[in-house]
Design an enzyme around this catalytic site. Structure first.
Site, mmCIF file in Angstrom:
data_model
loop_
_atom_site.group_PDB
_atom_site.id
_atom_site.type_symbol
_atom_site.label_atom_id
_atom_site.label_comp_id
_atom_site.label_asym_id
_atom_site.label_seq_id
_atom_site.Cartn_x
_atom_site.Cartn_y
_atom_site.Cartn_z
ATOM 1 N N LYS A 13 0.838 -1.222 0.000
ATOM 2 C CA LYS A 13 0.000 0.000 0.000
ATOM 3 C C LYS A 13 0.856 1.248 0.000
ATOM 4 O O LYS A 13 2.025 1.229 0.412
ATOM 5 C CB LYS A 13 -0.935 0.035 1.220
ATOM 6 C CG LYS A 13 -0.254 0.038 2.605
ATOM 7 C CD LYS A 13 0.160 1.394 3.140
ATOM 8 C CE LYS A 13 0.933 1.307 4.445
ATOM 9 N NZ LYS A 13 1.663 2.512 4.820
ATOM 10 N N ASP A 143 -2.426 -1.651 9.903
ATOM 11 C CA ASP A 143 -2.583 -1.700 8.445
ATOM 12 C C ASP A 143 -3.178 -3.023 7.959
ATOM 13 O O ASP A 143 -3.525 -3.136 6.780
ATOM 14 C CB ASP A 143 -1.213 -1.548 7.750
ATOM 15 C CG ASP A 143 -0.609 -0.165 7.947
ATOM 16 O OD1 ASP A 143 -1.361 0.784 8.197
ATOM 17 O OD2 ASP A 143 0.621 -0.063 7.838
HETATM 18 O O1 C5P Z 1 -0.156 -1.140 14.531
HETATM 19 P P1 C5P Z 1 1.245 -1.404 14.115
HETATM 20 O O2 C5P Z 1 1.861 -2.564 14.860
HETATM 21 O O3 C5P Z 1 1.451 -1.499 12.649
HETATM 22 O O4 C5P Z 1 2.055 -0.127 14.581
HETATM 23 C C1 C5P Z 1 3.470 -0.088 14.605
HETATM 24 C C2 C5P Z 1 3.902 1.105 15.442
HETATM 25 O O5 C5P Z 1 3.505 2.317 14.798
HETATM 26 C C3 C5P Z 1 3.283 1.168 16.813
HETATM 27 O O6 C5P Z 1 4.052 0.459 17.749
HETATM 28 C C4 C5P Z 1 3.291 2.665 17.123
HETATM 29 O O7 C5P Z 1 4.584 3.059 17.552
HETATM 30 C C5 C5P Z 1 3.078 3.279 15.760
HETATM 31 N N1 C5P Z 1 1.666 3.648 15.497
HETATM 32 C C6 C5P Z 1 1.127 4.740 16.142
HETATM 33 N N2 C5P Z 1 -0.179 5.094 15.891
HETATM 34 C C7 C5P Z 1 -0.920 4.409 14.993
HETATM 35 C C8 C5P Z 1 -0.382 3.297 14.299
HETATM 36 C C9 C5P Z 1 0.930 2.948 14.581
HETATM 37 O O8 C5P Z 1 1.784 5.388 16.958
HETATM 38 N N3 C5P Z 1 -2.173 4.781 14.761
#
Ligand code: C5P
Length: 306
Positions: A13, A143
């Site tokens: 993406k 995602d």
């Molecule tokens: O949700 P995911 O594991 O992909 O997120 C990876 C990192 O990105 C999280 O640990 C956080 O630090 C950051 N993140 C965030 N706010 C979001 C999505 C991700 O701070 N809405």
């Protein structure tokens, strides 16, 4: 005959809009994002019965470096969540054929997790509803739900609350890849650091972008690409500024760091323009490698089952 092997193809993406609100108490940020699934695909094959128990993970393809093959890989976590929810043993071998850049801001790890959900559902005839798949996906990462559906969608909350977005036409991209990835949490932390002391408002959907996506005209969309993580990614990787400038000099309609980077995505008018820009970027010497893609494309989809 029961199914023994399922292969799912899943796209990468780019974020056409990535607006980041203030850091919440749980460490996450409220997002408003517009995702577009693009034509760089991983293939995840899940096979039953080739080993006694547990999950055996292998990675193949052109982007192997840096992909964990232990329980920290999101595909293993996806299998564990499904095993717990449906109270079944999942004893499988999983191969990820990787083409999506690793730690590139294109959701490669999340894509594989989405593919694993779809593959295991098919392999074990679980008949999961969209809501069940979405619920497992959102436990794995912000995602992951989008990569189940693909296309073009608005993500809110952590990025996992999706609504379909209307988009017309096909958009062509040139992607400048870096050989060394960026850590998503590190980029969010840098974003917080750069914004210290500033009053950050709640993110809002860009109505102008939503209108532009209806025109099918990439020059309208190109002007409206926005990524609040871009200053942070550029701060951690200053070379990205130069790459963005070079792409714009060579006529990109829009230039943006993809997600948390370091991939830089350039929107171009058509395939031919993409080829010209790809050649120019390669020749400039500031970009490690260049690839091309188009979007939107469908999300995780079974391509082989036997
Ligand atoms: O949700 P995911 O594991 O992909 O997120 C990876 C990192 O990105 C999280 O640990 C956080 O630090 C950051 N993140 C965030 N706010 C979001 C999505 C991700 O701070 N809405």
């Amino acid at each position: 005959m029961p199914i023994k092997s399922v292969t799912v193809r899943v796209p990468a993406k780019v974020n056409l809009q990535l607006s980041v609100g203030p850091r919440e108490s749980d460490g996450y940020h409220q997002l408003v994002t517009v995702f577009q699934a693009i034509s760089i695909f991983d293939e995840v094959t899940v096979k039953i019965g080739e080993q006694a128990s547990g999950i055996n993970l292998t990675v193949s393809g052109d982007q192997v470096h840096g992909v964990p093959t232990d329980a920290s890989n999101l595909v293993v976590k996806a299998a564990e969540l499904i095993a717990n929810k449906f109270e079944i043993d999942i004893d499988v071998s999983i191969d990820i054929k990787k083409s999506i850049p690793v730690a590139g801001g294109m959701a490669g790890g999340s894509a594989d997790a989405a593919a694993a959900i779809v593959a295991i559902d098919e392999l074990y005839s679980l008949d999961m509803t969209r809501e069940e798949m979405h619920s497992i996906a959102s436990q794995l990462g912000s995602d992951v739900p989008f990569l189940l559906s693909g296309g073009t969608a608005i993500g809110q909350g952590r990025g996992d609350q999706l609504t379909a977005a209307l988009s017309r036409g096909t958009y062509h991209w040139v992607l400048a890849l870096s050989s060394v990835g960026l850590s998503t949490p590190a980029v969010y932390s840098e974003c917080d650091r750069l914004r210290q002391g500033l009053d950050i408002s709640e993110p809002q959907i860009s109505d102008a972008l939503m209108q532009a996506l209806l025109t099918a005209d990439p020059s309208n969309v190109g002007k409206l690409l926005v990524n609040d993580l871009q200053p942070a990614a550029c701060s951690l990787r200053p070379a990205l500024r130069l790459i963005l400038d070079v792409g714009q000099e060579y006529g990109a309609l829009g230039a943006i760091v993809s997600g948390s980077g370091p991939t830089v995505a350039f929107l171009v008018s058509d395939e031919e323009h993409g080829l010209d820009l790809a050649v120019a970027l390669s020749a400039s010497g500031v970009v490690g490698s260049v690839t091309r893609a188009f979007g939107p494309v469908h999300g995780a989809k079974v391509i082989e089952s036997h």
